[in-house]
Write a protein that holds these residues in place. Structure first.
Motif, PDB file in Angstrom:
ATOM      1  N   GLN A 242       0.841  -1.065   0.007  1.00 38.73           N
ATOM      2  CA  GLN A 242      -0.199   0.063   0.003  1.00 38.73           C
ATOM      3  C   GLN A 242       1.023   1.255  -0.012  1.00 38.73           C
ATOM      4  OE1 GLN A 242      -2.654  -0.724   3.493  1.00 38.73           O
ATOM      5  NE2 GLN A 242      -4.265  -1.412   2.041  1.00 38.73           N
ATOM      6  N   LYS A 243       1.949   1.284   0.821  1.00 42.57           N
ATOM      7  CA  LYS A 243       2.947   2.388   0.756  1.00 42.57           C
ATOM      8  C   LYS A 243       3.435   2.750  -0.614  1.00 42.57           C
ATOM      9  CE  LYS A 243       6.791   4.225   3.023  1.00 42.57           C
ATOM     10  NZ  LYS A 243       7.445   4.875   1.908  1.00 42.57           N
TER      11      LYS A 243
ATOM     12  N   SER B 197       0.797   3.951  -2.859  1.00 47.57           N
ATOM     13  CA  SER B 197       0.773   5.646  -2.488  1.00 47.57           C
ATOM     14  C   SER B 197       1.912   6.163  -3.161  1.00 47.57           C
ATOM     15  CB  SER B 197       0.384   5.687  -1.047  1.00 47.57           C
ATOM     16  OG  SER B 197       0.547   7.015  -0.632  1.00 47.57           O
TER      17      SER B 197
ATOM     18  N   THR C 107       1.526   6.621  -6.789  1.00 48.39           N
ATOM     19  CA  THR C 107       0.458   7.358  -7.342  1.00 48.39           C
ATOM     20  C   THR C 107       0.823   8.832  -7.188  1.00 48.39           C
ATOM     21  OG1 THR C 107      -1.407   5.820  -6.410  1.00 48.39           O
ATOM     22  CG2 THR C 107      -1.993   7.879  -6.551  1.00 48.39           C
ATOM     23  N   ARG C 108       1.507   9.136  -6.222  1.00 41.85           N
ATOM     24  CA  ARG C 108       2.174  10.489  -6.018  1.00 41.85           C
ATOM     25  C   ARG C 108       2.960  10.906  -7.121  1.00 41.85           C
ATOM     26  NH1 ARG C 108       2.272   9.944  -0.250  1.00 41.85           N
ATOM     27  NH2 ARG C 108       3.863   8.697  -0.415  1.00 41.85           N
TER      28      ARG C 108
END
Length: 83
Positions: free
Chosen positions: A25-26, A29, A32-33
């Motif tokens: 998940q990290k 994330s 995605t950023r």
């Protein structure tokens, strides 16, 4: 090749699975950023390219309507304009 290095989830404890999920998940994330950042940068570059293209097109069009210029750098251009 990457999948072969990863143990099967059935072989992991509940805590190991939870940790792996949190790590994924990290990573997602972070990706995605980064994607958002790249998309924003791409958009700004497209706008800048459009402005530059318009500027170049305007200079080219302006050059077509202006009197012909000599590339020699001498007095030839002034002589032809005066006659």
């Amino acid at each position: 090749a990457v999948g072969a290095a990863m143990p099967r989830f059935e072989e992991l404890s509940r805590e190991q699975i939870r940790g792996a999920v949190l790590d994924m998940q990290k990573g997602l994330s972070d990706l995605t950023r980064r994607l958002d950042s790249v998309c924003e940068e791409n958009s700004l570059l497209r706008e800048e390219n459009a402005l530059l293209k318009d500027s170049i097109d305007g200079r080219i069009e302006g050059g077509r309507t202006a009197p012909a210029r000599s590339t020699g750098g001498g007095q030839e251009g002034k002589k032809s304009q005066g006659s």
